[in-house]
Design a protein around this motif. Structure first.
Motif, short mmCIF file in Angstrom:
data_model
loop_
_atom_site.label_atom_id
_atom_site.label_comp_id
_atom_site.label_asym_id
_atom_site.label_seq_id
_atom_site.Cartn_x
_atom_site.Cartn_y
_atom_site.Cartn_z
N UNK A 220 0.83 -1.21 0.00
CA UNK A 220 0.00 0.00 0.00
C UNK A 220 0.86 1.25 0.00
N UNK A 221 2.04 1.19 0.63
CA UNK A 221 2.97 2.32 0.56
C UNK A 221 3.43 2.54 -0.88
N UNK A 222 3.90 1.47 -1.53
CA UNK A 222 4.46 1.59 -2.88
C UNK A 222 3.40 1.95 -3.91
N UNK A 223 2.16 1.57 -3.65
CA UNK A 223 1.08 1.85 -4.60
C UNK A 223 0.44 3.21 -4.41
N UNK A 224 0.87 3.93 -3.38
CA UNK A 224 0.31 5.25 -3.16
C UNK A 224 -1.11 5.21 -2.65
N UNK A 249 11.53 -3.87 5.97
CA UNK A 249 10.78 -4.49 4.88
C UNK A 249 10.47 -3.47 3.78
N UNK A 250 10.16 -2.24 4.18
CA UNK A 250 9.89 -1.19 3.19
C UNK A 250 11.15 -0.87 2.38
N UNK A 251 12.30 -0.79 3.07
CA UNK A 251 13.55 -0.55 2.35
C UNK A 251 13.83 -1.67 1.35
N UNK A 252 13.64 -2.90 1.80
CA UNK A 252 13.93 -4.03 0.92
C UNK A 252 13.00 -4.02 -0.29
N UNK A 253 11.73 -3.71 -0.09
CA UNK A 253 10.78 -3.71 -1.20
C UNK A 253 11.17 -2.65 -2.24
N UNK A 254 11.55 -1.47 -1.79
CA UNK A 254 11.94 -0.43 -2.73
C UNK A 254 13.24 -0.77 -3.45
N UNK A 255 14.16 -1.42 -2.75
CA UNK A 255 15.40 -1.84 -3.42
C UNK A 255 15.11 -2.89 -4.50
N UNK A 256 14.20 -3.81 -4.20
CA UNK A 256 13.82 -4.81 -5.21
C UNK A 256 13.16 -4.11 -6.40
N UNK A 257 12.29 -3.14 -6.14
CA UNK A 257 11.68 -2.36 -7.22
C UNK A 257 12.75 -1.68 -8.08
N UNK A 258 13.75 -1.12 -7.41
CA UNK A 258 14.82 -0.40 -8.10
C UNK A 258 15.56 -1.33 -9.06
N UNK A 259 15.99 -2.49 -8.56
CA UNK A 259 16.73 -3.42 -9.39
C UNK A 259 15.85 -4.01 -10.48
N UNK A 276 14.83 -12.23 -10.39
CA UNK A 276 16.26 -11.95 -10.35
C UNK A 276 16.61 -10.93 -9.28
N UNK A 277 15.67 -10.01 -8.99
CA UNK A 277 15.92 -8.96 -8.00
C UNK A 277 15.77 -9.46 -6.57
N UNK A 278 15.32 -10.70 -6.40
CA UNK A 278 15.22 -11.26 -5.05
C UNK A 278 13.85 -11.20 -4.43
N UNK A 279 12.79 -10.93 -5.24
CA UNK A 279 11.44 -10.89 -4.67
C UNK A 279 11.04 -12.29 -4.25
N UNK A 280 10.56 -12.41 -3.00
CA UNK A 280 10.10 -13.70 -2.49
C UNK A 280 8.60 -13.63 -2.29
N UNK A 297 7.06 4.61 -9.95
CA UNK A 297 8.29 5.03 -9.26
C UNK A 297 9.44 5.26 -10.23
N UNK A 298 9.80 6.50 -10.53
CA UNK A 298 11.05 6.76 -11.26
C UNK A 298 12.25 6.36 -10.41
N UNK A 299 13.35 6.04 -11.06
CA UNK A 299 14.53 5.57 -10.34
C UNK A 299 15.00 6.56 -9.29
N UNK A 300 15.04 7.84 -9.64
CA UNK A 300 15.53 8.84 -8.68
C UNK A 300 14.61 8.95 -7.47
N UNK A 301 13.30 8.77 -7.69
CA UNK A 301 12.36 8.85 -6.56
C UNK A 301 12.50 7.65 -5.64
N UNK A 302 12.84 6.48 -6.20
CA UNK A 302 13.08 5.32 -5.34
C UNK A 302 14.28 5.57 -4.44
N UNK A 303 15.34 6.15 -4.99
CA UNK A 303 16.53 6.45 -4.18
C UNK A 303 16.19 7.42 -3.06
#
Length: 349
Positions: A220-224, A249-259, A276-280, A297-303
């Motif tokens: 729900x965070x990532x989906x706005x 968990x939120x950090x990990x989810x955004x990192x997976x989105x980024x990759x 490949x990005x490690x989503x389980x 999510x644009x790449x810069x916004x994920x960072x």
């Protein structure tokens, strides 16, 4: 220098004294934290020693490129080796670490924590090629590793259980090393030190609830969707969930989105990219949702969002303010940003 899987345990117990910096990277944030703590304890008895510990972030180093070399050269006021811990590093920090590795003279160990890094990552190549540096990949535990972790953790509390219990726990845990240990600790508390746990007791104590609650929050965070996120946070608070794992968990989810986003941009399918990005998890259930998140999510916004989460975690540890309030405000702010972009047709960049 690469540390192979069979070398990791020995290295964590006693790192080579010639190694001055270690890079931990991968999608399993809990494993990264566990390994960083273990490396830190080879230098410091207590990881909150203000005289021998420098706790930094990759963003701080980008703002002050000389900071890392200065910390590496500094002497402890109380004597003894120093620990420099740098969280949330990325390829943008490569030159800073290169300068430090070429000039380091002080008696210190630098532990750098990154998320998922591609095989061509400049930072990975630097640590792999340097004679005084090491790199450890932290991927989600495979089933065999998970079963070993479950057995050893329960054995330390003198908990007895059958193979069916171990198999059940391995199937229902494991998305993150730290969360796995926390759920096992909950089971130990439920059964009691020295007890015997049955399959039914394991189901009652663990089940799928922890993973489902975290999925509700991070999706729900990532989906706005701040309204649904707020309800999920209220449920988590009522059930006594610790909020440090929520931030992790939120950090990990955004990192997976980024990759995964970078892999999709390179031509991979969404399912292949997230695997490949490690989503389980069951990709077939959430593939459409993950695709919508990538478009939001644009790449810069994920960072930027990942930096906000790291800052929130540091605030929880250092300010004494309620961790659930800090966590809630940070996640809701990220969700509102995502909703605003989705309404204005934001795209990846």
């Amino acid at each position: 220098m690469k540390i192979s899987d069979r070398q990791i345990e020995g290295f964590l117990r006693a790192p080579d004294p010639a190694i001055r910096a270690v890079l931990l990277f991968g999608p399993d944030i809990g494993k990264i934290k566990e390994f960083a703590d273990r490396l830190g304890h080879t230098v410091l008895p207590s990881l909150d020693d203000p005289f021998r510990l420098a706790d930094l972030t990759g963003a701080q180093l980008r703002d002050d490129p000389a900071r890392l070399a200065d910390e590496a050269a500094a002497l402890s006021l109380t004597g003894g080796r120093r620990l420099i811990r740098v969280r949330d590093v990325s390829d943008g920090n490569t030159e800073i670490f290169q300068n430090m590795l070429e000039t380091v003279q002080g008696d210190c160990l630098v532990v750098a924590e990154a998320g998922a890094l591609a095989a061509g990552s400049k930072l990975r190549k630097l640590f792999e090629g340097a004679r005084n540096a090491a790199v450890i990949a932290c991927y989600a535990d495979e089933e065999r590793d998970l079963r070993g972790l479950v057995r050893s953790h329960l054995q330390q509390a003198n908990i007895r259980c059958g193979d069916d219990v171990v198999a059940f726990l391995a199937d229902h845990l494991g998305a993150d090393r730290m969360l796995t240990r926390m759920e096992l600790d909950k089971l130990i508390l439920y059964v009691g030190d020295g007890g015997t746990v049955s399959l039914e007791e394991a189901r009652q104590a663990i089940g799928d609830n922890a993973a489902l609650r975290l999925d509700d929050i991070v999706f729900t965070m990532a989906e706005g969707d701040p309204e649904s996120l707020d309800r999920a946070l209220i449920r988590a608070r009522a059930e006594g969930m610790s909020f440090q794992p929520v931030l992790r968990a939120a950090q990990q989810h955004l990192r997976v989105l980024h990759l995964a986003g970078n892999l999709v941009a390179g031509g991979q399918s969404i399912d292949a990219a997230f695997k490949a990005a490690g989503f389980r998890g069951a990709l077939w259930k959430v593939s459409d949702r993950l695709g919508r998140q990538l478009r939001t999510w644009p790449t810069n916004r994920l960072s930027e969002a990942m930096s906000r989460l790291v800052e929130a975690e540091m605030l929880c540890k250092t300010t004494g303010l309620p961790a659930d309030a800090i966590t809630g405000q940070t996640l809701l702010g990220i969700a509102l940003s995502a909703r605003n972009r989705s309404r204005t047709g934001g795209t990846r960049s």
